[in-house]
Design a protein around this motif. Structure first.
Motif, mmCIF file in Angstrom:
data_model
loop_
_atom_site.group_PDB
_atom_site.id
_atom_site.type_symbol
_atom_site.label_atom_id
_atom_site.label_comp_id
_atom_site.label_asym_id
_atom_site.label_seq_id
_atom_site.Cartn_x
_atom_site.Cartn_y
_atom_site.Cartn_z
ATOM 1 N N LYS A 14 -39.159 -4.885 8.148
ATOM 2 C CA LYS A 14 -38.436 -5.509 9.250
ATOM 3 C C LYS A 14 -38.755 -4.771 10.559
ATOM 4 N N LEU A 15 -38.667 -3.446 10.492
ATOM 5 C CA LEU A 15 -38.967 -2.642 11.685
ATOM 6 C C LEU A 15 -40.418 -2.844 12.122
ATOM 7 N N ARG B 153 -42.334 -5.493 11.711
ATOM 8 C CA ARG B 153 -42.546 -6.812 12.324
ATOM 9 C C ARG B 153 -41.901 -6.865 13.724
ATOM 10 N N LEU B 154 -40.770 -6.175 13.836
ATOM 11 C CA LEU B 154 -40.150 -6.096 15.173
ATOM 12 C C LEU B 154 -41.054 -5.310 16.117
ATOM 13 N N GLN B 155 -41.676 -4.272 15.548
ATOM 14 C CA GLN B 155 -42.607 -3.467 16.356
ATOM 15 C C GLN B 155 -43.789 -4.328 16.821
ATOM 16 N N ARG C 195 -42.696 -6.245 19.729
ATOM 17 C CA ARG C 195 -42.509 -5.340 20.863
ATOM 18 C C ARG C 195 -43.855 -4.952 21.487
#
Lengths: 639, 364
Positions: free
Chosen positions: B111-112, B114-116, B119
């Motif tokens: 999750k982190l 894919r968020l990265q 970003r």
């Protein structure tokens, strides 16, 4: 025969001939064909009871856990379990630490939201972390359906099962629900109160039930309305369709009437035309008929000719087509064969490549291993060569050293021999006659051993020195000869008496050259004390071997019982090695297989003048030990 | 100009490790090139320390090639302070949903990650995005202009290890076996479609008499006990214990034997950013049957057997391929052409150098 079909087939055949190029053979097969074949296969297949969809729905209810605390508490629990007291209170403590640090928990309400098979599957996956098996599923569903158990009971039974305990998953809120259900069931069982309570419950929940019923009725009304609306819509559609159909039928009828009218009009016109034709042109028709008949006859003949030609052409084409068909079949089979051969050869090629790769690899490994072995062997050879060089050098040095030692020994021996000569002349200065006189005492023993034999006798005097005993024996008719290692003594004796036979050799070495049982007599005067014990035993062994049965042996040596001999005179001769007590020599001779006939004490020394008259004189024995015999001899016979 | 390649972990045998190693080799021929990683397991590249990295990142003439396949906070921190030109090499990150309920750590990392990705795509306005596939590019195309997106397949070392000697015993066993040998290569993770592989196998066994065996090459993740149990239970429920073999992690020679000795490569993976095993199957001339998901269709190219959700169709596909030589040959031929025309190192190098030359005039 359809000519177009034949031509088409011929073209196809030509096309296939062009396609004989093997590289394009896959063009015959296409993705569309593959997909179509898969679709056909799929349709024919049985439906498998796949469980993918169900699995997706029956995801376990998520649980929460505190792994660190669990590990710590479980570790502590395991350690304390070894104590007897703890085992008694363990059940209570378990409840307590579960309260503070709960095991993994799942929300019971979430599980109970589901029904039937889905509920059972989720319950198993959430609490036992596995799929439910078939029998268990059927069992659960039957029990739930027959109201033998409730869903909460089922969940509880999973939690307290052995398997459930193993995972230690706690269902949040379950205990409360179970107790509630139990309480309700208990109350219901009370005879009057239960009945009354049920009535009270019914009365209390009557408004809710009414509301639910009303809501259900409303739903039904709504459903009915919706259904009626749908029916109306369907009816309207049907009416519209009916109207359309009626219009269509009317339209069709009108068109049919119109067409009928047109047909009738056409019929009338045709009748008019026919009447006109019959009136005006009947003659013309008669005239023309003749012409037409003629033309028809000519056309018929032409057609007959054409038909014959056509049949011929057709036959030819048929023949050609059959040949082409055969040709095509041959080509197709050839093509197939070639394709198969190619595929096979590709397979072989692949296998061969693999084999070659494998062999190459094996060869590389072999080469490597050979190289390694060769290296090892070369190293070993080099090492061996170096060893051999070292050994040969060592050998050379050894030989040189041995030669040097031999030279030294020879030199020493030469010096010793020369010295011995001096010693004999200056210290042991007994005359040859004196010596011979002393040795006469052995003649009876010689006689005893040899009896009347005089011919072919072999008699050896080992370490014969100046050969006094040999000379004595020769004088008495015995063919004796001497053996001595000192060439200077031999030369001296030869100078005195050239008839005496003396062999220059070491005693034992000389005996070793003789055959078994080949010697009649051996004498050995004052020689054994020049040998080490081992050498003496070897000499005795060889003597026994070469002597005939009954052959005699005389050994004479200094007597160590005499104190002066053993402490002084023995050392006058620098080549003396060991003093041999009479008992020891006796034992050695006996052990070598001889029978000792006599041990004779020889020549008292009488060093101290003494009368021995006083038997009580304290020094009598001591004086005797100074005065006693200076030598002794052993006379033995080979048995 | 100096170039630095960045990734959290650089290993020896995985797809990203190979990609980094070969890129390093190409760039090193002309420029000073380094690698920065938190976990350095590949010994064929030259690593640099933090100070040197910071120094390189400060020069705007330099280039940083950031391989993005996992959540890496430290990497992002370095990039935010960088003056150098940035190229994101995007290998995709598995959507976290696949790990939900199986492993909380994997779930949060994905999750982190894919968020990265979002970003990085939003914040780095000048960066070039070098994606493995068009499918990967879809993740960033909302935030990145088309001019800043380029597609370059990952470099592979198939020709290098594929030319070695296979494990003879395994190959011999496979070639002489009387069963249909299916193969799947990939780690045991929920996005790889292992349950569906079992569904296909079960469907085949129910419908056809032929003997069949599925070999799954790839290591089990001990952090996914629920998923592993699910596979095990499914196998037991279908009665396929004898027909499935989990091979685990193996060396190149053994893997080569499995590729050479298998009859069909079956892939029902739900999410792949590129899927290197597919082109390995193409190289080793095994027909591939795959599910139409993520980048699989794009990687396999034309004339390949790509099916939808009906498990029976996969079973039927295996049966047709095994009984129709022409079909089999056609798929093999198409696979061979796919590899030769698109994924040889020479072809990928052309694409890679072409992109960098066009964007930064690097003269590679």
């Amino acid at each position: 025969m359809d000519l177009d079909k034949v031509i088409k087939e011929t073209r196809n055949c030509a096309w296939q001939l062009q396609k004989l190029d093997i590289e394009n053979k896959y063009e015959l097969y296409s993705m569309d064909r593959l997909m179509a074949e898969i679709a056909v296969e799929t349709k024919q297949m049985k439906d498998s009871r796949l469980i993918s969809a169900q699995i997706e729905k029956t995801e376990p209810v998520q649980y929460q856990e505190n792994i660190t605390q669990n590990k710590t508490i479980r570790g502590l629990d395991e350690k304390l379990s070894r104590l007897g007291i703890y085992r008694v209170i363990r059940a209570c403590t378990k409840k307590v630490y579960r309260f503070f640090a709960p095991y993994r928990t799942v929300d019971g309400k979430e599980i109970l939201k589901n029904d039937g098979e889905l509920f059972a599957r989720i319950a198993y996956k959430s609490i036992l972390l596995r799929e439910i098996d078939k029998d268990a599923l059927e069992n659960v569903l039957v029990n739930l359906e027959n109201r033998k158990i409730t869903k909460a009971d089922f969940l509880y039974s999973l939690c307290i099962s052995e398997e459930g305990k193993k995972y230690g998953i706690t269902v949040k809120g379950l205990r409360k629900i179970v107790w509630k259900e139990k309480l309700v069931r208990g109350i219901k069982r009370i005879p009057v109160l239960g009945y009354a309570l049920r009535w009270i419950k019914c009365i209390i929940f009557l408004p809710r039930m009414l509301a639910n019923t009303q809501s259900s009725i409303n739903d039904l009304v709504l459903y009915d309305r919706r259904k009626n609306k749908l029916l109306m819509e369907q009816q309207n559609k049907l009416d519209m369709l009916r109207r359309d159909l009626e219009f269509a039928v009317l339209d069709h009828d009108e068109k049919t009437n119109e067409r009928e009218q047109n047909l009738w009009d056409s019929m009338e016109n045709l009748e008019d035309m026919v009447s006109q034709l019959s009136e005006k042109t009947i003659d013309e028709i008669t005239r023309l008929r003749g012409d037409i008949e003629q033309e028809i006859a000519s056309v018929v003949s032409e057609v007959e000719l054409g038909t014959r030609q056509f049949i011929e052409v057709k036959e030819n084409l048929q023949q050609i087509s059959e040949e082409e068909k055969r040709e095509r079949q041959n080509l197709i089979s050839e093509q197939r064969r070639l394709a198969e051969q190619l595929a096979q050869s590709e397979l072989w090629k692949k296998e061969e490549i693999q084999e070659i790769v494998r062999l190459k690899d094996a060869l590389d490994i072999l080469q490597k291993s050979c190289d390694e072995k060769i290296t090892v062997l070369l190293k070993a050879i080099i090492r061996n060569e170096m060893d051999i060089k070292e050994v040969s050098l060592w050998r050379e040095e050894q030989v040189k050293r041995e030669l040097d030692e031999k030279d030294n020994m020879l030199q020493v021996k030469k010096i010793l021999n020369a010295f011995y000569m001096d010693y004999n002349e200056k210290i042991m200065c007994d005359s040859r006659e004196e010596v011979a006189e002393r040795q006469k005492q052995y003649l009876p023993f010689v006689e005893q051993c040899l009896g009347d034999k005089t011919d072919d006798l072999v008699m050896i005097d080992l370490g014969c020195g100046e050969g006094e005993f040999v000379e004595l024996l020769n004088q008495n008719g015995y063919p004796a000869y001497g053996v001595d290692s000192n060439p200077m003594v031999i030369d001296k004796v030869k100078g005195i008496n050239s008839d005496i036979r003396i062999e220059e050799s070491e005693a034992t070495a000389y005996l070793a050259t003789l055959e078994d049982n080949s010697v009649d007599f051996i004498s050995c005067f004052h020689m054994v004390e020049h040998l080490e014990t081992g050498e003496l035993l070897e000499l005795l062994k060889e003597s026994h071997r070469v002597l005939k049965v009954g052959g005699g042996l005389i050994l004479e040596t200094p007597n160590p019982l005499n104190i002066l001999i053993s402490t002084y005179y023995f050392y006058m001769d620098p080549t003396h090695k060991k003093q041999i007590p009479p008992e020891l020599l006796n034992l050695m001779v006996s052990s070598s297989g001889f029978k000792v006939e006599e041990c004779r004490m020889l020549r008292p020394l009488n060093f101290v003048p003494y009368s021995y008259d006083d038997p009580n004189d304290k020094i009598r024995d001591i004086v005797f030990r100074f005065n006693m015999e200076q030598a002794y001899s052993l006379m033995a016979v080979k048995e | 100009m100096k170039i630095v390649l960045m990734h959290q972990t650089v290993t020896n045998h995985d797809a990203i490790g190979n990609d980094i190693e070969i890129m390093y080799g190409i760039l090193k021929e002309r420029y000073e090139c380094f690698v920065y990683a938190q976990n350095c397991f590949n010994s064929h590249v030259e690593y640099i320390a933090d100070e040197k990295l910071e120094e390189i990142l400060q020069d705007e003439n330099n280039i940083v090639l950031y391989h993005h396949s996992v959540f890496w906070e430290m990497g992002e921190t370095f990039l935010r302070a960088a003056q150098a030109k940035i190229v994101f090499r995007y290998h995709n990150i598995t959507p976290e949903g696949f790990f939900e309920g199986y492993n909380e750590h994997h779930y949060s990392q994905c999750k982190l990650g894919r968020l990265q990705t979002v970003r990085l795509a939003k914040d780095f306005k000048k960066a070039l995005w070098l994606c493995d596939s068009w499918y990967n590019a879809e993740d960033v195309e909302e935030y990145v202009e088309k001019e800043r997106i380029a597609i370059c397949p990952p470099f592979n070392k198939i020709e290098e290890w594929g030319s070695k000697v296979p494990d003879e015993q395994i190959l011999r066993e496979l070639l002489h076996s009387q069963t249909i040998n299916l193969l799947f290569v990939g780690r045991v993770a929920p996005n790889k479609g292992h349950l569906q592989l079992l569904d296909v196998l079960y469907s085949f066994c129910r419908n056809y008499e032929e003997r069949i065996k599925l070999r799954i090459v790839g290591k089990f993740d001990e952090g996914l006990p629920l998923y592993n149990d699910l596979i095990k239970n499914r196998m037991i429920e279908y009665g396929l214990e004898e027909c499935v073999e989990f091979i685990g992690e193996i060396n190149d020679a053994t893997l080569m034997s499995y590729y050479l000795g298998s009859d069909v490569f079956l892939c029902l993976s739900e999410h792949e950013g590129f899927c290197v095993p597919l082109i390995e199957a193409n190289y080793f001339e095994i027909p591939v049957i795959a599910k139409d998901t993520s980048a699989i269709c794009e990687t396999l190219g034309k004339k390949q057997l790509i099916l939808a959700d009906d498990m029976k169709a996969y079973a039927a596909g295996i049966h047709v391929i095994m009984n129709q030589k022409a079909a089999r040959d056609m798929l093999i031929e198409a696979g061979r052409n796919n590899y030769a025309s698109r994924f040889t190192c020479t072809e990928i190098k052309k694409i890679f150098c072409g992109i960098l030359n066009e964007k930064y005039n690097m003269g590679l």
